[in-house]
Each structure stands twice: as structure tokens, then as C-alpha cells.
Scaffold this motif. Structure first.
Motif, PDB file in Angstrom:
ATOM      1  N   THR A  47      38.245  33.443  51.824  1.00  0.00           N
ATOM      2  CA  THR A  47      39.161  32.483  52.444  1.00  0.00           C
ATOM      3  C   THR A  47      39.404  32.883  53.885  1.00  0.00           C
ATOM      4  OG1 THR A  47      40.257  32.058  50.336  1.00  0.00           O
ATOM      5  CG2 THR A  47      41.436  31.403  52.318  1.00  0.00           C
ATOM      6  N   LEU A  48      39.326  31.912  54.782  1.00  0.00           N
ATOM      7  CA  LEU A  48      39.588  32.121  56.199  1.00  0.00           C
ATOM      8  C   LEU A  48      40.964  31.556  56.550  1.00  0.00           C
ATOM      9  CD1 LEU A  48      36.134  31.068  57.734  1.00  0.00           C
ATOM     10  CD2 LEU A  48      36.918  33.386  57.192  1.00  0.00           C
ATOM     11  N   ARG A  49      41.652  32.219  57.448  1.00  0.00           N
ATOM     12  CA  ARG A  49      42.901  31.704  58.001  1.00  0.00           C
ATOM     13  C   ARG A  49      42.617  31.258  59.441  1.00  0.00           C
ATOM     14  NH1 ARG A  49      48.298  32.921  57.575  1.00  0.00           N
ATOM     15  NH2 ARG A  49      47.989  32.251  55.405  1.00  0.00           N
ATOM     16  N   ILE A  50      42.952  30.015  59.752  1.00  0.00           N
ATOM     17  CA  ILE A  50      42.765  29.482  61.089  1.00  0.00           C
ATOM     18  C   ILE A  50      44.132  29.285  61.725  1.00  0.00           C
ATOM     19  CG2 ILE A  50      41.795  27.622  62.489  1.00  0.00           C
ATOM     20  CD1 ILE A  50      40.633  28.046  58.894  1.00  0.00           C
ATOM     21  N   GLU A  51      44.392  30.020  62.781  1.00  0.00           N
ATOM     22  CA  GLU A  51      45.643  29.876  63.513  1.00  0.00           C
ATOM     23  C   GLU A  51      45.399  28.918  64.670  1.00  0.00           C
ATOM     24  OE1 GLU A  51      47.671  34.235  62.647  1.00  0.00           O
ATOM     25  OE2 GLU A  51      46.564  33.933  64.520  1.00  0.00           O
ATOM     26  N   ARG A  76      26.158  40.872  49.815  1.00  0.00           N
ATOM     27  CA  ARG A  76      25.064  39.902  49.957  1.00  0.00           C
ATOM     28  C   ARG A  76      25.601  38.468  49.997  1.00  0.00           C
ATOM     29  NH1 ARG A  76      22.311  41.992  46.408  1.00  0.00           N
ATOM     30  NH2 ARG A  76      22.871  40.723  44.589  1.00  0.00           N
ATOM     31  N   ALA A  77      26.613  38.184  49.176  1.00  0.00           N
ATOM     32  CA  ALA A  77      27.188  36.841  49.136  1.00  0.00           C
ATOM     33  C   ALA A  77      27.851  36.489  50.464  1.00  0.00           C
ATOM     34  CB  ALA A  77      28.197  36.741  47.998  1.00  0.00           C
ATOM     35  N   VAL A  78      28.556  37.458  51.061  1.00  0.00           N
ATOM     36  CA  VAL A  78      29.212  37.210  52.350  1.00  0.00           C
ATOM     37  C   VAL A  78      28.168  36.973  53.428  1.00  0.00           C
ATOM     38  CG1 VAL A  78      30.651  38.227  54.157  1.00  0.00           C
ATOM     39  CG2 VAL A  78      31.306  38.470  51.759  1.00  0.00           C
ATOM     40  N   ARG A  79      27.122  37.804  53.452  1.00  0.00           N
ATOM     41  CA  ARG A  79      26.096  37.668  54.485  1.00  0.00           C
ATOM     42  C   ARG A  79      25.294  36.381  54.311  1.00  0.00           C
ATOM     43  NH1 ARG A  79      22.511  41.516  53.693  1.00  0.00           N
ATOM     44  NH2 ARG A  79      23.470  42.562  51.910  1.00  0.00           N
ATOM     45  N   ASP A  99      37.425  37.646  47.114  1.00  0.00           N
ATOM     46  CA  ASP A  99      37.384  37.983  45.696  1.00  0.00           C
ATOM     47  C   ASP A  99      35.970  37.743  45.201  1.00  0.00           C
ATOM     48  OD1 ASP A  99      37.175  35.134  44.760  1.00  0.00           O
ATOM     49  OD2 ASP A  99      39.189  35.006  45.605  1.00  0.00           O
ATOM     50  N   ARG A 100      35.746  37.932  43.926  1.00  0.00           N
ATOM     51  CA  ARG A 100      34.383  37.840  43.398  1.00  0.00           C
ATOM     52  C   ARG A 100      33.819  36.423  43.464  1.00  0.00           C
ATOM     53  NH1 ARG A 100      33.925  36.865  37.465  1.00  0.00           N
ATOM     54  NH2 ARG A 100      32.045  38.119  37.643  1.00  0.00           N
ATOM     55  N   TYR A 101      34.669  35.436  43.686  1.00  0.00           N
ATOM     56  CA  TYR A 101      34.217  34.047  43.706  1.00  0.00           C
ATOM     57  C   TYR A 101      34.038  33.459  45.105  1.00  0.00           C
ATOM     58  CZ  TYR A 101      35.674  34.158  38.807  1.00  0.00           C
ATOM     59  OH  TYR A 101      35.822  34.475  37.486  1.00  0.00           O
ATOM     60  N   HIS A 126      46.102  27.149  58.947  1.00  0.00           N
ATOM     61  CA  HIS A 126      45.340  26.458  57.897  1.00  0.00           C
ATOM     62  C   HIS A 126      44.457  27.486  57.187  1.00  0.00           C
ATOM     63  CE1 HIS A 126      46.452  22.626  59.828  1.00  0.00           C
ATOM     64  NE2 HIS A 126      46.203  23.269  60.966  1.00  0.00           N
ATOM     65  N   ASP A 127      44.369  27.378  55.868  1.00  0.00           N
ATOM     66  CA  ASP A 127      43.497  28.242  55.077  1.00  0.00           C
ATOM     67  C   ASP A 127      42.336  27.418  54.534  1.00  0.00           C
ATOM     68  OD1 ASP A 127      45.370  30.159  55.596  1.00  0.00           O
ATOM     69  OD2 ASP A 127      46.225  30.161  53.565  1.00  0.00           O
ATOM     70  N   PHE A 128      41.135  27.999  54.592  1.00  0.00           N
ATOM     71  CA  PHE A 128      39.942  27.281  54.145  1.00  0.00           C
ATOM     72  C   PHE A 128      39.091  28.233  53.317  1.00  0.00           C
ATOM     73  CE2 PHE A 128      35.754  25.331  54.436  1.00  0.00           C
ATOM     74  CZ  PHE A 128      36.057  23.977  54.296  1.00  0.00           C
ATOM     75  N   ARG A 129      38.775  27.805  52.094  1.00  0.00           N
ATOM     76  CA  ARG A 129      38.031  28.664  51.167  1.00  0.00           C
ATOM     77  C   ARG A 129      36.541  28.360  51.215  1.00  0.00           C
ATOM     78  NH1 ARG A 129      38.918  32.238  47.215  1.00  0.00           N
ATOM     79  NH2 ARG A 129      37.404  32.379  45.522  1.00  0.00           N
ATOM     80  N   LEU A 130      35.734  29.426  51.238  1.00  0.00           N
ATOM     81  CA  LEU A 130      34.278  29.332  51.196  1.00  0.00           C
ATOM     82  C   LEU A 130      33.799  29.958  49.890  1.00  0.00           C
ATOM     83  CD1 LEU A 130      33.501  30.523  54.840  1.00  0.00           C
ATOM     84  CD2 LEU A 130      33.627  28.161  54.020  1.00  0.00           C
ATOM     85  N   PRO A 131      33.390  29.164  48.906  1.00  0.00           N
ATOM     86  CA  PRO A 131      32.950  29.733  47.619  1.00  0.00           C
ATOM     87  C   PRO A 131      31.545  30.315  47.721  1.00  0.00           C
ATOM     88  CG  PRO A 131      32.762  27.348  47.578  1.00  0.00           C
ATOM     89  CD  PRO A 131      33.415  27.686  48.892  1.00  0.00           C
ATOM     90  N   PHE A 132      31.286  31.363  46.942  1.00  0.00           N
ATOM     91  CA  PHE A 132      29.947  31.910  46.834  1.00  0.00           C
ATOM     92  C   PHE A 132      29.110  31.031  45.903  1.00  0.00           C
ATOM     93  CE2 PHE A 132      32.205  36.254  47.225  1.00  0.00           C
ATOM     94  CZ  PHE A 132      32.203  36.167  48.614  1.00  0.00           C
ATOM     95  N   ASN A 133      27.798  31.176  45.986  1.00  0.00           N
ATOM     96  CA  ASN A 133      26.910  30.436  45.076  1.00  0.00           C
ATOM     97  C   ASN A 133      27.070  30.895  43.632  1.00  0.00           C
ATOM     98  OD1 ASN A 133      25.769  28.852  47.091  1.00  0.00           O
ATOM     99  ND2 ASN A 133      24.215  30.392  47.584  1.00  0.00           N
ATOM    100  N   ALA A 134      27.436  32.170  43.469  1.00  0.00           N
ATOM    101  CA  ALA A 134      27.645  32.732  42.132  1.00  0.00           C
ATOM    102  C   ALA A 134      28.644  33.869  42.263  1.00  0.00           C
ATOM    103  CB  ALA A 134      26.333  33.244  41.543  1.00  0.00           C
ATOM    104  N   PRO A 135      29.402  34.143  41.222  1.00  0.00           N
ATOM    105  CA  PRO A 135      30.363  35.255  41.293  1.00  0.00           C
ATOM    106  C   PRO A 135      29.658  36.581  41.542  1.00  0.00           C
ATOM    107  CG  PRO A 135      30.802  33.853  39.389  1.00  0.00           C
ATOM    108  CD  PRO A 135      29.482  33.419  39.934  1.00  0.00           C
ATOM    109  N   ALA A 136      30.290  37.437  42.338  1.00  0.00           N
ATOM    110  CA  ALA A 136      29.742  38.764  42.628  1.00  0.00           C
ATOM    111  C   ALA A 136      30.218  39.752  41.573  1.00  0.00           C
ATOM    112  CB  ALA A 136      30.183  39.218  44.014  1.00  0.00           C
ATOM    113  N   ASP A 137      29.295  40.531  41.039  1.00  0.00           N
ATOM    114  CA  ASP A 137      29.623  41.469  39.972  1.00  0.00           C
ATOM    115  C   ASP A 137      29.729  42.916  40.440  1.00  0.00           C
ATOM    116  OD1 ASP A 137      29.714  39.465  38.008  1.00  0.00           O
ATOM    117  OD2 ASP A 137      27.531  39.551  37.758  1.00  0.00           O
ATOM    118  N   ASN A 138      29.282  43.191  41.677  1.00  0.00           N
ATOM    119  CA  ASN A 138      29.362  44.548  42.195  1.00  0.00           C
ATOM    120  C   ASN A 138      29.431  44.491  43.722  1.00  0.00           C
ATOM    121  OD1 ASN A 138      26.573  44.315  43.182  1.00  0.00           O
ATOM    122  ND2 ASN A 138      25.994  44.557  41.027  1.00  0.00           N
TER     123      ASN A 138
END
Length: 255
Positions: free
Chosen positions: A210-214, A238-241, A205-207, A220-232
């Protein structure tokens, strides 16, 4: 002046909106009868839900007999991951309220209104063995691997689904099939206890992502937040990379 803390995740109301948009399965539960599958469900901005059920179903008959006050009901929606996971359910949403019949003269007009935002082919069956009901929501609850949270109807009315909601499934499938290198780089952020398992991209999502680890000890689910919300789209890629530590690689293609 201290810097404001960035938002790291969608609000509960936004999560409900997004999960309802993603959900392909929904059932209407009413007292004394078996749950009734809904072929179409749509959460409107005004805060109620439109549901399509068989015209001859007990649910449709009870709603019609309940009058203007409606009958107590719960709509349960299931959000499945778009990937073949060991446990495919990402979230459950329960919308509780009063289900009311929609007058015959208003059925096609309401179907057209829903189709503007959700052009589901099942809407073509309205009036031909399928009828629309309206659930006036009094409470909403969303549950996922982090637990369950409720949200007020007022918050739900003000919320929107994530702006990338409609494209999320294609992006996750693309990451899984074509960018195993980026998924592996993202997995380096996982704590040591989660480093030994099969990693899948579960949600984006824009924020954040989340990874799923089997793992051998379960999922288990683990969330990786971006430094800032993505607007486009470009900002999201860029945030993912950047999270993956490879800002100059060709990350998510535009889909």
C-alpha cells in the motif's frame, strides 16, 4: 474449469491481528472513568487480550471489584506507520468485551506466557506497580482509510498476523531511505488523479503493498496487490520488484 481468483488482501481478522501486533499505543476505556493507558497489550490466540495497567489505576480497581463476570470495557489500539508521515495513524482497532482481574498468584505465570510471543520489557514490571488484566473479547472492529469492518471472535481465534508482520517496519524504512527508485516505479501504477503528490510506502504484507500519497488535497492510500501471495522473503522481494517493473534489480535486502 475457471481459474480461482487470487486473494488480494488479508482477511479482516488477519488485519486485526496484524494491527494489534504493530500497535504501540493502547488505552482501556471503561464507563465513568478516563481512558487508562496500557503499557503492554497482547492479543492471545484463544481470543482474549492481556493488558498491563498501573496497579493503583481506577481501571484495575474496578476490574478487581467486578468479580468473575468482569466489567464492560473497550480496548482501543493505534497502529502508527513506521515512517514520518503527515498523518501517522494507519489503523485503529477496537476490542470490546468484559475486563477481568487476574489473580495475584497467576500474574507472573501469565506474564511469562505473554513474553513467549511478545517479550515486552514492560512485563518485568508486573507485580511491581503494574498489574495484568484480561479482556474477554465479544467483538472486534478495525478501521483505516478504506472504512471500518467488524469480525467475529471465532474468526479472530482462527486468524494469524501477517507472516512478515515483525519485519514490516524495517522493510518500509529501508524502501523509503534506500530505494526511492523502486517507490517511484511503483507510483507509476497510481491513477492520474494521484500522480501529483509525495509517495511513501505505507504497508506491506504477503498479499500486496500500500502506498500513501500526500497530496495538496489531502492524504490518499492506494493498494497494489501481488499476482500471488508471497510465502517467504525471496518471494516478497520478487513480488515487489515485479510490481515495480524491475524484476532483475536488487530490491529489498534481507533484513
Amino acid at each position: 474449469m475457471p481459474r480461482p481468483i487470487p486473494t488480494l488482501a488479508p482477511s479482516t481478522a488477519e488485519r486485526v491481528r496484524s494491527a494489534c501486533t504493530h500497535a504501540e499505543q493502547a488505552v482501556l476505556a471503561m464507563s465513568g472513568i478516563d481512558p487508562t493507558p496500557s503499557s503492554v497489550h497482547h492479543l492471545r490466540q484463544c481470543g482474549d487480550a492481556v493488558i498491563a495497567v498501573p496497579t493503583t489505576s481506577v481501571a484495575a480497581i474496578l476490574a478487581g471489584a467486578a468479580g468473575d463476570g468482569g466489567a464492560p470495557a473497550v480496548l482501543e489500539l493505534t497502529d502508527h506507520a513506521p515512517l514520518p508521515l503527515r498523518e501517522p495513524v494507519r489503523a485503529l482497532v477496537w476490542l470490546r468485551g468484559q475486563v477481568r482481574a487476574v489473580p495475584a498468584r497467576a500474574q507472573r505465570a501469565l506474564a511469562g506466557e505473554v513474553a513467549t510471543d511478545n517479550p515486552h520489557p514492560g512485563l518485568l514490571d508486573v507485580g511491581h506497580g503494574v498489574t495484568l488484566l484480561r479482556l474477554v473479547i465479544s467483538s472486534a472492529v478495525v478501521a483505516d482509510s478504506t472504512g471500518a469492518e467488524s469480525v467475529s471472535v471465532d474468526e479472530l481465534r482462527l486468524a494469524q498476523p501477517d507472516p512478515f508482520c515483525a519485519m514490516e517496519s524495517a522493510w518500509l524504512q529501508h524502501m523509503q531511505s534506500d530505494h526511492a527508485d523502486i517507490v517511484a516505479q511503483l507510483a507509476r501504477h497510481l491513477p492520474a488523479r494521484l500522480q501529483h503528490g509525495i509517495v511513501h510506502p505505507l504497508a506491506i504484507d504477503r498479499y500486496g503493498l500500500t502506498l500513501r500519497i500526500e497530496g495538496h488535497d489531502g492524504d490518499h492510500d492506494f493498494r497494489l496487490p501481488f499476482n500471488a501471495p508471497a510465502d517467504n522473503i525471496e518471494a516478497l522481494s520478487r513480488a515487489v520488484r515485479t510490481l515495480a517493473g524491475c524484476p532483475f534489480l536488487n530490491g529489498l535486502r534481507r533484513i
